[in-house]
Design an enzyme around this catalytic site. Sequence first.
Site, short mmCIF file in Angstrom:
data_model
loop_
_atom_site.label_atom_id
_atom_site.label_comp_id
_atom_site.label_asym_id
_atom_site.label_seq_id
_atom_site.Cartn_x
_atom_site.Cartn_y
_atom_site.Cartn_z
N MET A 106 40.87 40.32 38.32
CA MET A 106 41.73 41.30 37.67
C MET A 106 42.86 41.79 38.58
O MET A 106 43.69 42.59 38.15
CB MET A 106 40.89 42.51 37.23
CG MET A 106 39.86 42.18 36.17
SD MET A 106 40.62 41.58 34.64
CE MET A 106 41.62 42.99 34.17
N ARG A 107 42.90 41.31 39.82
CA ARG A 107 43.93 41.82 40.72
C ARG A 107 45.33 41.46 40.23
O ARG A 107 46.28 42.23 40.39
CB ARG A 107 43.70 41.28 42.14
CG ARG A 107 44.67 41.88 43.17
CD ARG A 107 44.35 41.43 44.58
NE ARG A 107 43.17 42.12 45.08
CZ ARG A 107 42.05 41.51 45.44
NH1 ARG A 107 41.96 40.20 45.33
NH2 ARG A 107 41.03 42.18 45.91
N ALA A 108 45.46 40.29 39.61
CA ALA A 108 46.77 39.88 39.11
C ALA A 108 47.29 40.84 38.06
O ALA A 108 48.48 41.20 38.06
CB ALA A 108 46.68 38.46 38.54
N ASP B 68 45.52 35.66 47.84
CA ASP B 68 45.42 36.50 46.65
C ASP B 68 45.54 37.98 46.97
O ASP B 68 45.92 38.78 46.12
CB ASP B 68 44.09 36.22 45.95
CG ASP B 68 43.92 37.06 44.69
OD1 ASP B 68 44.69 36.84 43.73
OD2 ASP B 68 43.03 37.93 44.67
#
Length: 678
Positions: free
Chosen positions: A289-291, A208
Amino acid sequence: MPQHYPFSAVVSSAAVSSAGADDPAGLDPMALALVLTTISPGVGGVLVRGEKGTAKSTIVRALAAVLPPIDVVAGDRFSSDPAEPHPRSPDGPFAADAPSETRSVRLVELPVGATEDRVLGSLHLERALSEGKAEYEPGLLARAHRGVLYVDEVNLLHDHLVDLLLDAAAMGRSTVERDGVSVEHDARFVLVGTMNPEEGELRPQLLDRFGLTVEVAAPRDPAVRMEVVRRRMAFDADPPGFAASYDQAERALTERIATAQRLVAHVELTDASLLKIAEICAAFDVDGMRADIVTARAAVAHAAWHARTSVTRADIRAAALLSLPHRRRRNPFDAPGLDEDLLDQLLGDDEPQPPEPTKPEPERSDGEEGEAEDEAEGEAAERSEGDPAQPEPTETPSGTTGRDTTAPTGTPYRAKLFTVAGTGAGEAGKRSRAITASGRRIGAHRPTGPGGSGGSIDLISTILSAAPHQHARGRRTGRLRLHGDDLRVATREGKEANLVLFCVDASGSMAARRRMEHVKTAILSLLLDAYRRRDKVGLVTFRADGALVALPPTHSVDIAATRLEQLPSGGRTPLAEGLLEADRVLRLERVRDPRRRPLLVVVTDGRATHGPDAVARSRQAAAHLAAQGIASLVVDCESGPFRMGLAAELAGHLRAEHVPIAEVSAADLTGAVRERVA
């Protein structure tokens, strides 16, 4: 200087990705992902996953040649930007009129076997011993600042080094507090990793952390394959001449990247576009929330790449195809990918519009809420109903079933931790105690590796070993006099990875649907745990008239899941053949990796019904394994009121622990393994 294959020669004929259609400007997804992350390093780097021979390493090594040159402070070892007012450089501070120089962007390669000292930097040993100065020697992170840091086979890199790289990439700096050195310097770089999934997967939390991921495979179009071969042979015959034929294309690519880097700060990302990105990430059920952040940054970079000053639907689509597929994987058994039809449906045909003001939902009465809950429960109950269970096959007197069967595999669970007794010296992992290159320091020893290597230098122990000999060596004052025999390296205790080899009876007596389902589920669960701990797991099955390596020792859980799901059962019981095949697999693994300690887990009811003298041959095979000192465990699957005790007898010949259980349940199996090796 070696001539690298031109970047522009790869992009039109390299591997075709499963992530989506090629970029309209001619870049395939792999090249596009690399370009986007160089335009906007905040995207977070690129992970390229694919089979061997798909130009992964070739295109990454060619990337640096097409990146625009950078200005650096002259003489600074940390590549500080002259335009930056207060750069973090141990060689600073610098005057406002400090001289600068222009140089090419560096591509720094990080070897899989690199030590933490080599990556972070450490005490300059020569000056510490000869001059008594504690001076910092920069590592690979310092050299990669404002460049590209490339890790080939990143899935084989030790986890603590991957964590270190990703943290530095996220923070944009590296902090070193060790060996009397306290240093902080800038470390902003584009992190690029390549890997072959057949050699093992990255942990999901590490996967991720890469901004973009591309899946590549060799092209199936014969014309494309012919062009790849033609270009490669032309390059091998005349590298300078081949590179010269692509000079114009390389310069045009460099100019376009430079233009996009200047434009990216001026691209407008509207609230409507942000809302659309949020809707897409929510619909694909990604964690955290990284996406959203990565997709937004990649969309902005894609717009700048196409000389646009605002983000469009096409930019969001291209960014989503690169940033979301790997974030949808919940565990290693999930296949990567993205439903492009759903993505197009979410994007719609029109450009993103500003969000409408939200209206409060009308409150429902308690009665309405109760009716909704009852309806949901009824739908859940409907879904939970299934077809009646099929009758389980039984073994005929001849030892065969009426047909071969394939039992399903249950949902894998988190297996309990088990360790091999004693202290090993195998490959670094996260399971059993071992002497490794990383871990806590427990002492010091003379270097044993080739060329005087064998670990990180233990400065204190080196000085202490030299101190008693100073008078004999003629030292009265001045520098410490050292000989080669004084050198000491740290002895560290950490964790090692192991090999767990299952030898499973898949004959007719084991063909009961529930029994084989539990065996498969247990193996998949242990494989999932082994994946997290860097272990290897293998599977040998025996049935009918022979034995089969259903799963060669591997880290690849994708291949494992497929092989185990298709594992058939039925037929006679060739126990001797199964044990001998397990012995062959262990001998081969001992040659490949002599330090990896194995555990053989034999899952059987102890019957031997195939061939003449089946019982005698199985005893001989068991005695052969026992003579080699292989740690073994026999899981007794015999059930029913009348038991022959054959599995217990087999355990005696194997010198193995015998675990009698009524049926092979996944929980009992993993518990038995844990108790045997704890």
